[in-house]
Design an enzyme around this catalytic site. Structure first.
Site, PDB file in Angstrom:
ATOM      1  N   LYS A 131       0.849  -1.192   0.000  1.00 38.60           N
ATOM      2  CA  LYS A 131       0.000   0.000   0.000  1.00 38.60           C
ATOM      3  C   LYS A 131       0.883   1.239   0.000  1.00 38.60           C
ATOM      4  O   LYS A 131       1.767   1.390   0.860  1.00 38.60           O
ATOM      5  CB  LYS A 131      -0.843   0.022   1.275  1.00 38.60           C
TER       6      LYS A 131
HETATM    7  O1  G3P Z   1      -7.927   0.705   5.630  1.00 41.18           O
HETATM    8  C1  G3P Z   1      -8.316   1.893   5.077  1.00 41.18           C
HETATM    9  C2  G3P Z   1      -9.687   2.391   5.502  1.00 41.18           C
HETATM   10  O2  G3P Z   1     -10.656   1.396   5.325  1.00 41.18           O
HETATM   11  C3  G3P Z   1      -9.734   3.071   6.826  1.00 41.18           C
HETATM   12  O3  G3P Z   1     -11.039   3.276   7.279  1.00 41.18           O
HETATM   13  O4  G3P Z   1     -12.618   3.822   9.094  1.00 41.18           O
HETATM   14  O5  G3P Z   1     -10.196   4.475   9.324  1.00 41.18           O
HETATM   15  O6  G3P Z   1     -11.688   5.644   7.720  1.00 41.18           O
HETATM   16  P1  G3P Z   1     -11.390   4.369   8.414  1.00 41.18           P
END
Ligand code: G3P
Length: 216
Positions: A83
Site C-alpha cells: 500500500k
Molecule cells: O484501511 C483503510 C480504511 O478502510 C480506513 O477506514 O474507518 O479508518 O476511515 P477508516
C-alpha cells in the site's frame, strides 16, 4: 464484488474466513498498531492464513524509502500487496514498483482524478476512502460512482477497492456503484446479515413447527 476484511486482527480474520466470504485483507499502520505485534511476522501470519491479497502499507514518505520498504514487504509472501499513499512521491514509487512486478494498492484516495492518475500508472488496486469523505459532509459514494465511470470510459484494469466503509448501507451502495472490492471492518461484516424480520420470521417458523410436531 469481492469482500476483504479491513483489520490486522487474526481472530477477526479467522472468523471472517469461517463465514466463507473472505477474498483478502487490508491493513494500515493504525490497524497494525492496535495489535501490539511486530509488523513483518504479523503480515506473514495473515498471508499464511488467507489465500487472497493482503495489503501492507509503507510508512516512508519519499519514493526511495517507499520502494525500499515495498521491496521488503513484497518478499514476505507472494500474496502481499504493497500500500502506497496517493501523493507525488507515491506515484513515483508506484511506477518503480510496477517495473519490479510488485502489486500496489494506492491508498488515501479522496477525489476521482487521484484515481485516474494511479490507474494510468498501473496500480493493482485503488482505494477511495468513502466514510472519511462522509465525515466531512462530502459525498463519498458520489466519488465512487465517478471513479467507476472514469475507469469504464478508458478500460482501466485497476480494481476499485471501496474503503473506509462504516455500515452495511455503504457496502450495498458500493456494490450498486460497481466497486470491484469492498474492504469491511469486522464489526460491519457481522451486521451484514442482520435484519429484525429475519429473526422474527425464523422464530415464528420454529414456534409453528413445534405446535404441529409436538417437539421442543
Ligand atoms: O484501511 C483503510 C480504511 O478502510 C480506513 O477506514 O474507518 O479508518 O476511515 P477508516
Amino acid at each position: 464484488m469481492k469482500f476483504f476484511i479491513d483489520t490486522a486482527n487474526l481472530d477477526e480474520i479467522r472468523a471472517a474466513l469461517d463465514m466463507g466470504i473472505l477474498d483478502g485483507v487490508t491493513t494500515n499502520p493504525t490497524l497494525v498498531a492496535r495489535e501490539n505485534r511486530e509488523f513483518e511476522p504479523l503480515i506473514r501470519e495473515i498471508c499464511e492464513l488467507v489465500p487472497g491479497p493482503v495489503s501492507a502499507e509503507v510508512t516512508a514518505t519519499d519514493a526511495n524509502g517507499m520502494v525500499t520498504q515495498a521491496t521488503e514487504l513484497a518478499r514476505i509472501a507472494d500474496n502481499v500487496v504493497v500500500k502506497l499513499p496517493t501523493i507525488a512521491e507515491g506515484l513515483k514509487a508506484l511506477r518503480r514498483c510496477r517495473e519490479s512486478g510488485i502489486a500496489v494498492n494506492m491508498t488515501l484516495v479522496f477525489q476521482p482524478v487521484q484515481a485516474l492518475m494511479v490507474a494510468k500508472i498501473g496500480a493493482t488496486f485503488c482505494s477511495p476512502f468513502l466514510g472519511r469523505l462522509d465525515d466531512i459532509s462530502q459525498d463519498g459514494m458520489a466519488m465512487l460512482h465517478d471513479i467507476r465511470q472514469i475507469y469504464d470510459n478508458y478500460g482501466f484494469n485497476t480494481e476499485i477497492l471501496a474503503a473506509s466503509l462504516r455500515h452495511p448501507l455503504h457496502v450495498a451502495q458500493a456494490a450498486m456503484a460497481g466497486a470491484d472490492i469492498a474492504t469491511i471492518p469486522f464489526g460491519v461484516i457481522q451486521k451484514l446479515l442482520n435484519h429484525p424480520l429475519t429473526d422474527i420470521g425464523l422464530e415464528r417458523f420454529l414456534t409453528d413447527w413445534r405446535k404441529v410436531s409436538g417437539k421442543s
